[in-house]
Every structure is written in structure tokens, then in C-alpha cells.
Design an enzyme around this catalytic site. Structure first.
Site, PDB file in Angstrom:
ATOM      1  CG  HIS A  14       2.514   9.617  -7.147  1.00  0.00           C
ATOM      2  ND1 HIS A  14       2.021   9.553  -8.179  1.00  0.00           N
ATOM      3  CD2 HIS A  14       3.255  10.849  -6.838  1.00  0.00           C
ATOM      4  CE1 HIS A  14       2.162  10.852  -8.923  1.00  0.00           C
ATOM      5  NE2 HIS A  14       2.931  11.572  -8.077  1.00  0.00           N
ATOM      6  CG  ASP A  66     -20.869  10.052   4.434  1.00  0.00           C
ATOM      7  OD1 ASP A  66     -20.317   9.861   5.402  1.00  0.00           O
ATOM      8  OD2 ASP A  66     -21.529  10.946   4.137  1.00  0.00           O
ATOM      9  CG  HIS A  91       0.853  17.644 -11.756  1.00  0.00           C
ATOM     10  ND1 HIS A  91       0.246  17.064 -10.736  1.00  0.00           N
ATOM     11  CD2 HIS A  91       1.976  16.988 -11.725  1.00  0.00           C
ATOM     12  CE1 HIS A  91       0.825  16.253  -9.994  1.00  0.00           C
ATOM     13  NE2 HIS A  91       1.971  16.156 -10.515  1.00  0.00           N
ATOM     14  CE  LYS A 111      -0.764  13.089  -6.529  1.00  0.00           C
ATOM     15  NZ  LYS A 111      -0.042  12.514  -7.451  1.00  0.00           N
ATOM     16  CG  ASP A 171     -10.689   5.257 -31.114  1.00  0.00           C
ATOM     17  OD1 ASP A 171      -9.827   5.823 -31.675  1.00  0.00           O
ATOM     18  OD2 ASP A 171     -10.579   4.040 -31.316  1.00  0.00           O
ATOM     19  CE  LYS A 192      -0.029  12.914 -12.082  1.00  0.00           C
ATOM     20  NZ  LYS A 192       0.934  13.411 -12.340  1.00  0.00           N
TER      21      LYS A 192
END
EC number: 2.7.8.-
Length: 486
Positions: free
Chosen positions: A224, A231, A404, A226, A411, A406
Site C-alpha cells: 500500500h 537520485d 483520501h 506510495k 498542536d 491521511k
């Protein structure tokens, strides 16, 4: 003949109960969370055959024998690489803010390295901006490009990224692409996989779905992450798959997907690179450790850089760390806590931490999509609303598409962004990655993004919520009971 059938019948009955007893004992001996164990036992005793097959298929964390052996074999060389990295003392943060201190100590002790400083970090919230920036970086690449995505959906600007990646491979850049087998099924059925391989790109179908091996490895264990590394210095991660929202799941009835990606320059790319190398070795058996730290870590401005810790989760990585990190961040909140996630099925511990934060005076907000592409998770999420509202948590339902992103902001200073949903699958099963950032400047940028989400959301009214129809309450409780399995 009658005696024969009688004996066979008794043997079948005996085998049936021995099988149920064996699976029951296995569930009890696994020391899993009580709600999860109870849910599995209920399924097995109500629908024995279905329950047993389901448990043997997805009830335990099986990486597969070959991958498990590779995971064990890679750690000596990986540990040596991490020890070499520690010698580059100038890249590691010695101190953290008060709100981030406990979390950074946790990550250092569980993963073996401290957070790295001196990184330049940019938040990207528009899919076109993400892909255009990525295309520019690919075109400027000089040595290597590594990518991993859960979903690569052909169409729109995703095809432009593919073209730029193939062009890079043709001019001699070493390109690797790892895609989840289940998430990227449309890609592997398209001509793109063959076109990329013909261009010189190493394309790997991760955790390949094979029904013949359903009892040997969990088919719902997914890659899952991404991530993009270029380089060994430029890196991307966040919630966005390689899809153009204008072409992706348009028939789902939830609107366009809304994501957030972080583009980084600096030593954090090295930390992400070792995560990628582990994934690559587990999947292919080939070792591709990043270059030595003293080669790829370039000069940077320490005063203006961000301090970042990278948390990798999944089989072979520190167990339960992302769950511990979320709990630590939640308990560290003193003023406010904002969370965004498309799928909200928290553990009892995380739910308790969120409610406790609100009850001790922290301004707690959770932003969820009003419409969800997962019917099961959508109903299960609603089962937690009453307890959250009673504790004083604000629940915002985003109406501008499928949110979508996350993210967690504590604070205004401690931020968590990445691929982890606040559900059981992300917390304890899938291969995920999360960035932990200790920086007020980045916190302000993330707060601005979250404020924009709130401006496009509807605040859930507790008075109206208690008046919802009885059938909805029953449905919510049903899915709530099975939430440990989602």
C-alpha cells in the site's frame, strides 16, 4: 453397508469438530485482540465452513515462505547499512520539540535511527501539480528512479508520467517500478506493462494474486506504499496513487479523489530508499541497497530544513509501530488534534486515546468523506460516531469528493502524513509508510490544507445524529461487531 455409512458419518462429524476445535485453539493461542478473536469465533460457530475457510485464508499474517525467508536474510546487510548511516551524525536531529520528543524517541528506539534534519519539504494538494512536478524531476534525473504504488491506473496525466519514465529509461537512467498486483490490475492488463519493460524499466508485480496459493499467503496483504525516489535525494510520498482523478472510479458515485503528497529533498530520501530496498528484496530476492550515505547526502541548510522520521510498517518491519506512533501523538496533544482519513475503523486503544484527548480539553477534529467507496467501512465508521460525539470530538463530513488524505496534526507542530488509514488493515497488515515531521512551518502548511477541507465539510450535529432511524443503528452495530476484521 449400514455399519459402513454409520462409521463414515461418525468420522465426518468427529473430523468436523476436531477442525473447529483446532481452529478455535489456534485463534485463542495467537494472543490477538479480544474483539478480533471474538468476531472470528462468532463467524466460525455460526457459519463453520465459511468461517474456517475465511480464517485460513485471511485470519493470520502469512507473508509466504519464500518472502519470509528473504525478509530474514536481508536484515544482516540492512542492519550493517543502518550502522553505516549512523556514522553520518550531522544529518540526525539531536533535539525535538516537546510535543514531538516522545514520538521521535519511540521511532529511534524501535527502528534504530533518529530523525533526519535538513530536509526541504513541499506539500502538493492538486493532482496535476503532483504529476507535473514528478515529470520535471524524472526529466532531470541523472542516475536512478524508484517507484512503488498501490494503484497505477492508465489514463490522463498518469500516461504522461509513464511516457516520461520510459524516456528516462531509454537515456540510461536505472528505473524500477513496483506495483501491487491487486490494486494495479488494470495496469497489468493494459499494454503499459510490456511497453515499460521494453523501454528498459524493471517492472515488478508485488504480492501477486494467486488463488492456488490462497492458504499459503494472505491475499488481502497488500503493498500500500506510495513512494518515489530520484537520485537518492528527491522523494515523494503521501496518499495519492498514480491515477488521474478525472479518469479514476468515475462510476463509484463519490466524486473525484482528493489527495495530498509531500515532495522532499534531502537525507530523508536515504531513509525512504532503505525501505524501498527492503520491499524490493522481499519481492524479487535482489539486493539494491542505496549508495553509501556519504555519497548521496548532499549539502543542505540545517537552519531552514525540516526534521523528519520515516515509519515503515508491514511484515518484516517493527511490529505495531505505526499504531504506537498514533497513540503517542494523540496523547501528546495539549491544544488541538486534527485527523483526516478516508477509512475510520480504529482500534479500541486508538478510539480511547482520541476520546480521552477530547475529554481532557484538547480540541479534537476528525475529517472524513461524506461518501465512501467502501460500503462496509462506511457503515463500520458510523458505529464509532456516537462515542466520539459524546466525548466532544468534532466530526466533519467532507463533501468535495472522496477525501483520501491521511494526515494528523498535533498542536500545529507535530505532523504525520503518508499512506496509513485509521483502520485495522493499515495499522496491522499492509505495507505502509508514514512521515513524522517536527516543524511549525510545515504544521502551518498542513493546517491550511486541513482548514480548506473543513470549509468544504459539514459538521455532524450530535442532536440530529441521535435521531437517525433504527435500521441505521442496527446496521452500524452489525458492522461494528465485525470491524476488527475489516
Amino acid at each position: 453397508m449400514t455399519t459402513f455409512y454409520t462409521v463414515v458419518s461418525w468420522l465426518v462429524i468427529l473430523g468436523y469438530w476436531v477442525l473447529i476445535a483446532g481452529v478455535t485453539l489456534r485463534i485463542l493461542m495467537k494472543r490477538r485482540a479480544v474483539p478480533s478473536a471474538m468476531a472470528w469465533l462468532l463467524i466460525i460457530y455460526i457459519l463453520p465452513l465459511v468461517g474456517i475457510i475465511a480464517y485460513l485464508s485471511v485470519g493470520e499474517l502469512h507473508l509466504g515462505k519464500r518472502r519470509a525467508e528473504r525478509a530474514r536474510a536481508m536484515w544482516p546487510s540492512t542492519a550493517k547499512w543502518l550502522n553505516d548511516l549512523k556514522a553520518c551524525k550531522h544529518i540526525f536531529a539531536q533535539e525535538n520539540s516537546s510535543v514531538a520528543s516522545s514520538l521521535f524517541k519511540l521511532c529511534e528506539r524501535r527502528q534504530g535511527i533518529a530523525g533526519v534534519k535538513g530536509n526541504q519539504l513541499q506539500l502538493l494538494t492538486d493532482s496535476d501539480d503532483v504529476m507535473q512536478a514528478l515529470i520535471r524531476d524524472i526529466q532531470l534525473a541523472r542516475h536512478n528512479i524508484e517507484m512503488v504504488f498501490y494503484i497505477w491506473q492508465p489514463g490522463g496525466m498518469a500516461d504522461q508520467v509513464a511516457e516520461s519514465l520510459m524516456a528516462a529509461a531509454r537515456r540510461g537512467i536505472h528505473c524500477r517500478l513496483m506495483l501491487d498486483s491487486a490494486g494495479s490490475v488494470a495496469f497489468f492488463r493494459s499494454p503499459w506493462a510490456a511497453m515499460m519493460r521494453n523501454a528498459g524499466i524493471e517492472v515488478v508485480e508485488a504480492l501477486k494474486v494467486n488463488l492456488m496459493r490462497v492458504f499459503l499467503r494472505r491475499m488481502d496483504l497488500r503493498q500500500h506504499r506510495k513512494m518515489v525516489m530520484i537520485d537518492n535525494y528527491i522523494a515523494y510520498t503521501g496518499s495519492m496513487n498514480m491515477v488521474d482523478p478525472r479518469f479514476f472510479k468515475q462510476d463509484a458515485g463519490v466524486g473525484q479523489w482528493v489527495d495530498l503528497m509531500a515532495r522532499m529533498e534531502g537525507p530523508v530520501a536515504t531513509a525512504m530508499g532503505i525501505v524501498y530496498s527492503c520491499d524490493w528484496e522481499i519481492e524479487t530476492g535482489k539486493r539494491i541497497l542505496p549508495p553509501p550515505p556519504d555519497v548521496n547526502i548532499m549539502p543542505f541548510e540545517q537552519a531552514s530544513g525540516h526534521t523528519i522520521h520515516t515509519i515503515a510498517s508491514g511484515p518484516g518491519f517493527p511490529e505495531d509501530l505505526i499504531h504506537q506512533a498514533l497513540l503517542t501523538a494523540t496523547y501528546a496533544a495539549r491544544e488541538y488534534l486534527i485527523m483526516t482519513t478516508p477509512y475510520f475503523v480504529p482500534s479500541d486503544d486508538l478510539l480511547h486515546a482520541i476520546c480521552t484527548a477530547a475529554q481532557r480539553g484538547v480540541d479534537v477534529s476528525i475529517i472524513l468523506p461524506r461518501k465512501n467507496d467502501s460500503l462496509l467501512v462506511g457503515w463500520a465508521s458510523r458505529a464509532f460516531f456516537s462515542e466520539l460525539l459524546a466525548a466532544g470530538v468534532k466530526i466533519y463530513q467532507f463533501e468535495g469528493g472522496l477525501l483520501h488524505t491521511k494526515s494528523v496534526l498535533v498542536d500545529g507542530e507535530l505532523s504525520l502524513v503518508g499512506t496509513v488509514n485509521l483502520d485495522m488493515r493499515s495499522l496491522w497488515l499492509n505495507f505502509e509508510i508514514t512521515l513524522v515531521i517536527d516543524d511549525t512551518g510545515f504544521g502551518a502548511d498542513l493546517a491550511a490544507v486541513q482548514d480548506d477541507y473543513i470549509s468544504r465539510s459539514r459538521l455532524l450535529d450530535a442532536r440530529l445524529w441521535v435521531k437517525r432511524p433504527l435500521w441505521q443503528r442496527i446496521t452500524e452495530r452489525l458492522f461494528y461487531f465485525f470491524s476488527p476484521l475489516l
